[in-house]
Design an enzyme around this catalytic site. Structure first.
Site, PDB file in Angstrom:
ATOM      1  N   LYS A   1      24.776   0.142  -2.125  1.00 53.24           N
ATOM      2  CA  LYS A   1      24.873   0.899  -0.613  1.00 53.24           C
ATOM      3  C   LYS A   1      23.750   0.811  -0.296  1.00 53.24           C
ATOM      4  CE  LYS A   1      22.484   4.519  -2.940  1.00 53.24           C
ATOM      5  NZ  LYS A   1      21.469   5.376  -2.555  1.00 53.24           N
TER       6      LYS A   1
ATOM      7  N   PHE B   1       4.287   8.211 -15.329  1.00 52.57           N
ATOM      8  CA  PHE B   1       3.250   7.080 -15.177  1.00 52.57           C
ATOM      9  C   PHE B   1       1.821   7.702 -14.595  1.00 52.57           C
ATOM     10  CE2 PHE B   1       1.051   3.974 -12.474  1.00 52.57           C
ATOM     11  CZ  PHE B   1       0.895   3.077 -13.397  1.00 52.57           C
TER      12      PHE B   1
ATOM     13  N   LYS C   1      19.184   2.444  -9.331  1.00 58.44           N
ATOM     14  CA  LYS C   1      19.953   1.534  -8.319  1.00 58.44           C
ATOM     15  C   LYS C   1      19.403   0.355  -8.193  1.00 58.44           C
ATOM     16  CE  LYS C   1      21.843   6.098  -6.803  1.00 58.44           C
ATOM     17  NZ  LYS C   1      21.939   7.007  -5.676  1.00 58.44           N
TER      18      LYS C   1
END
Length: 437
Positions: free
Chosen positions: A280, A115, A195
């Site tokens: 997590k 980016f 995640k």
């Protein structure tokens, strides 16, 4: 890099290749003492195929690696593009580039979509990466490999690739996938290092599923106890590839990422591996609140244990096929421990608690992470939406408390006060079985 004695011992104990596997066929493994073989056998994963499968499996791997194949194998080489160039994306580029240049089944060049940003010097980030072979903003001081090419054009970066590695903040993935619809080569394979999850009206959608559904590709996942800066300087670490059905594709991903200091194994449990990596970060926020309030190691250990229990229960209620053993892989308890001890989510949550919740996570993220993104706060919100929509809030008091603290509804001290409220198993029929040991 010279493999030190500690790395060598760990590798001997934990890695036990099948007798006729690809690695032992090409590189004979010295005979190990009986005790080491016994220990390695105990810790080995279920990846070893049965004898009939092994023969065809080895032939496929040998052929795809250009060993024993015909001249057409050169045309079958895989091209890799990494979609993302932050801290972890840059480390992934370093790992992959070190392997593509050695493995006959891959083209040397690794494209990395960046980016585009303008640096304080006025230069474009992609130009500096290509000139210095270093991501000076997100991974300064680390050479990525001369075969890594930064590309600011997303469509151009993926045009010739048939192996796509996704490693961007999860909140950007839906937009990225929309841009790539119709632009990905037919038959491509993907892997997600992301995640997080998307929450839609019909329920939660894992990032691997989003990639598969929108781009029409098979998508594995890679998660583990992976603090990027430690892997960048080649400190020993592990990771877990989660796959659905095709073990050969999983092993190709293992080949692509595995190094002497980064040990990768595979398990047939995409949702389990991915949810471990996602959830997590929520527990890490709780650990950070505990640290910020100086509650001590006993409290932190208790929060981590309860968090692991809620991770397992949440995963198995949503996806009953999730395997218990997955939580004992690097993607599970190891990643939880690492993130609760040294990850960015824990660190920023500690600062939040020290401020008494008066400084916002957005402010702290901008101040402390130099352009990197937190995943825990948005994931906590998304998990809370799932729990609220399904009437499960009383079943997951820790997850609920983390979001309510992060959003300012409760003070940081509420992270231990929730402990007075045990999970209400009546909220979901049969839920008690998912919380039992």
């Amino acid at each position: 890099m010279r493999l030190n004695h500690r790395h060598h011992l760990i590798s001997l104990l934990l890695y036990s290749p099948p007798a006729s596997s690809f690695s032992s066929t090409l590189f004979p493994v010295p005979k190990r003492p009986a005790i080491v073989s016994a220990v390695a056998s105990f810790f080995s994963t279920t990846m070893a195929p049965s004898a009939p499968e092994n023969a065809s499996h080895n032939a496929a791997l040998l052929s795809s690696s250009g060993v024993g194949g015909d001249v057409s194998s050169a045309a079958q080489k895989s091209r890799v593009t990494i979609i993302g160039s932050g801290n972890w994306g840059s480390v992934a580029s370093k790992l992959i580039a070190s392997n593509t240049i050695k493995l006959a089944s891959f083209h040397d060049e690794v494209r990395m979509w960046v980016f585009e940003e303008k640096l304080p010097s006025g230069e474009k980030l992609t130009e500096v990466i290509n000139r210095t072979n270093e991501n000076v903003k997100y991974l300064p001081g680390i050479k990525l490999g001369k075969n890594v090419v930064a590309d600011p054009d997303l469509e151009n970066a993926v045009r010739d690739a048939n192996m796509l590695v996704f490693v961007t903040p999860h909140q950007f993935m839906e937009g990225i996938c929309k841009r790539l619809v119709g632009k990905v080569k037919e038959g491509s394979q993907a892997i997600s290092l992301i995640k997080g999850m998307e929450v839609k009206m019909e329920g939660p959608c894992m990032i691997s599923s989003l990639i598969s559904e929108q781009l029409g590709v098979n998508c594995c996942v890679l998660m583990g106890a992976n603090i990027a800066n430690e892997i960048a300087v080649e400190k020993f670490s592990e990771a877990t590839v989660g796959y659905r059905e095709n073990r050969e594709i999983a092993e190709k991903w293992v080949q692509l990422f595995n190094t002497p200091y980064f040990m990768v194994t595979a398990v047939q449990d995409v949702e389990g591996v991915e949810l471990c990596g996602t959830l997590k970060n929520v527990v890490a926020l709780a650990a950070g609140f505990v640290d910020g309030l100086e509650m001590g190691n006993n409290t932190k250990a208790a929060i981590m244990r309860i968090g692991l229990r809620e991770m397992r229960a949440f995963s198995k209620i949503l996806f009953p096929t999730v395997k218990d053993n997955t939580f004992f892989e690097s993607c599970g308890v190891a990643d939880l421990i690492t993130t609760c001890l040294g990850g960015r989510n824990r660190r920023v949550a500690e600062a939040f608690a020290k401020s008494g919740g008066k400084r916002s996570f957005d402010e702290l993220e901008a101040e402390m992470l130099q352009g990197q993104k937190l995943q825990g706060v948005s994931t906590a919100r998304e998990v809370y939406e799932v729990l609220s929509n399904r009437g499960w809030l009383e079943l997951f008091p820790l997850f609920a408390a983390v979001h309510e603290i992060s959003s300012g509804r409760l003070p940081p001290s509420a992270i231990v006060e929730y402990g007075e409220h045990k999970p209400n198993f009546s909220a979901v029929e049969g839920a008690a079985q998912y919380f039992s040991s």
